[in-house]
Design a protein around this motif. Sequence first.
Motif, PDB file in Angstrom:
ATOM      1  N   SER A 142       0.823  -1.202   0.000  1.00 48.73           N
ATOM      2  CA  SER A 142       0.000   0.000   0.000  1.00 48.73           C
ATOM      3  C   SER A 142       0.860   1.257   0.000  1.00 48.73           C
ATOM      4  O   SER A 142       0.574   2.217  -0.727  1.00 48.73           O
ATOM      5  CB  SER A 142      -0.920  -0.007   1.223  1.00 48.73           C
ATOM      6  N   VAL A 143       1.930   1.237   0.823  1.00 51.49           N
ATOM      7  CA  VAL A 143       2.834   2.385   0.878  1.00 51.49           C
ATOM      8  C   VAL A 143       3.526   2.585  -0.459  1.00 51.49           C
ATOM      9  O   VAL A 143       3.646   3.717  -0.971  1.00 51.49           O
ATOM     10  CB  VAL A 143       3.870   2.192   1.999  1.00 51.49           C
ATOM     11  N   LYS A 145       2.478   1.616  -3.403  1.00 47.15           N
ATOM     12  CA  LYS A 145       1.506   2.056  -4.403  1.00 47.15           C
ATOM     13  C   LYS A 145       1.232   3.546  -4.266  1.00 47.15           C
ATOM     14  O   LYS A 145       1.198   4.274  -5.268  1.00 47.15           O
ATOM     15  CB  LYS A 145       0.212   1.267  -4.242  1.00 47.15           C
ATOM     16  N   LYS A 146       1.054   3.991  -3.020  1.00 48.05           N
ATOM     17  CA  LYS A 146       0.773   5.403  -2.799  1.00 48.05           C
ATOM     18  C   LYS A 146       1.954   6.262  -3.220  1.00 48.05           C
ATOM     19  O   LYS A 146       1.782   7.334  -3.817  1.00 48.05           O
ATOM     20  CB  LYS A 146       0.450   5.643  -1.319  1.00 48.05           C
ATOM     21  N   THR A 147       3.169   5.802  -2.915  1.00 41.65           N
ATOM     22  CA  THR A 147       4.364   6.547  -3.294  1.00 41.65           C
ATOM     23  C   THR A 147       4.483   6.640  -4.812  1.00 41.65           C
ATOM     24  O   THR A 147       4.828   7.690  -5.364  1.00 41.65           O
ATOM     25  CB  THR A 147       5.618   5.875  -2.713  1.00 41.65           C
ATOM     26  N   GLU A 149       2.027   6.504  -6.947  1.00 42.37           N
ATOM     27  CA  GLU A 149       0.992   7.415  -7.440  1.00 42.37           C
ATOM     28  C   GLU A 149       1.403   8.867  -7.242  1.00 42.37           C
ATOM     29  O   GLU A 149       1.213   9.708  -8.129  1.00 42.37           O
ATOM     30  CB  GLU A 149      -0.328   7.132  -6.723  1.00 42.37           C
ATOM     31  N   GLN A 150       1.975   9.170  -6.073  1.00 46.65           N
ATOM     32  CA  GLN A 150       2.412  10.539  -5.793  1.00 46.65           C
ATOM     33  C   GLN A 150       3.564  10.940  -6.713  1.00 46.65           C
ATOM     34  O   GLN A 150       3.650  12.083  -7.167  1.00 46.65           O
ATOM     35  CB  GLN A 150       2.826  10.676  -4.319  1.00 46.65           C
ATOM     36  N   GLY A 188       8.295  10.362   1.597  1.00 47.40           N
ATOM     37  CA  GLY A 188       7.357  10.576   0.510  1.00 47.40           C
ATOM     38  C   GLY A 188       7.761  11.717  -0.410  1.00 47.40           C
ATOM     39  O   GLY A 188       8.830  12.313  -0.275  1.00 47.40           O
ATOM     40  N   ARG A 223       1.363  17.569  -0.632  1.00 47.09           N
ATOM     41  CA  ARG A 223       1.477  16.370  -1.450  1.00 47.09           C
ATOM     42  C   ARG A 223       1.088  16.698  -2.903  1.00 47.09           C
ATOM     43  O   ARG A 223       0.269  17.601  -3.152  1.00 47.09           O
ATOM     44  CB  ARG A 223       0.577  15.268  -0.903  1.00 47.09           C
ATOM     45  N   ASP A 225      -0.895  15.359  -4.943  1.00 46.60           N
ATOM     46  CA  ASP A 225      -2.312  15.261  -5.288  1.00 46.60           C
ATOM     47  C   ASP A 225      -3.109  16.472  -4.809  1.00 46.60           C
ATOM     48  O   ASP A 225      -4.309  16.584  -5.078  1.00 46.60           O
ATOM     49  CB  ASP A 225      -2.930  13.976  -4.746  1.00 46.60           C
TER      50      ASP A 225
END
Length: 242
Positions: A142-143, A145-147, A149-150, A188, A223, A225
């Motif tokens: 999950s981490v 994937k989020k990284t 995406e960012q 991040g 961030r 997003d």
Amino acid sequence: MDNGSQPQLVNLIISTTFNSFHTERRFSTDYTVGQLKRLLEGLTGAQPSSMVLHLFNKDGTAAGAMQSDDVQLGSLNLHNGMTVQVSDPTVRVGEFEDVSKVKKFELSEEEYANRAESLRAFKQRHKMGQFDEKEKELKSESVQKKTSEQQALADAITVGSRCLVTVADQPKKRGVVLFKGSTKFKPGIWVGVKYDEPLGKNDGSVDGHRYFECAPNYGAFVRPDSVQVGDFPEEDFMNDEL
């Protein structure tokens, strides 16, 4: 208090002259003073052989000493709420409250890890918390994937672009992008923005490390997003007031 055939109960407040101990206990009136002292030994730490008991009424006035160990409490005219003050000349004031001399029980990390009945061992056996490999794997994915995406969003942002920043529970703010990438203050991907108004939190530096230049309170890190680049010209605040 009457000394009838059936023992009664009396609520007494127990205090001492050698520490701040203070508690309320219920005692049977058929106890003798000697029996009471033995009970108070466990509560106060004083020794029955050297213990002296003094009675005080609810209003704080002295009601006498409990001198004879053979006397039953029921014959002392006790009332609920009276105080029994324990003194013991062999006990140093504050002796039982000085924790600096108490030997502490300590376990090394290795000793704790080898204990079969510890909380850590229980979690290991049942694959819980940090020992749940599946949960750790899902969290790691999950981490990552989020990284990712960012990072993809940050790649689409060009330093020097005008932007609109939208953060939950905050007013929208216009500014210019002056930084993007990783930072030392938090993991991040971050975007550094110089706002058109002093609505930021810094001057482009955090914890002594500078990422971009701007006036105090004009800089912020958000961030990717939260950043929308585009045609967001600086607003003419003076004309808005006319």
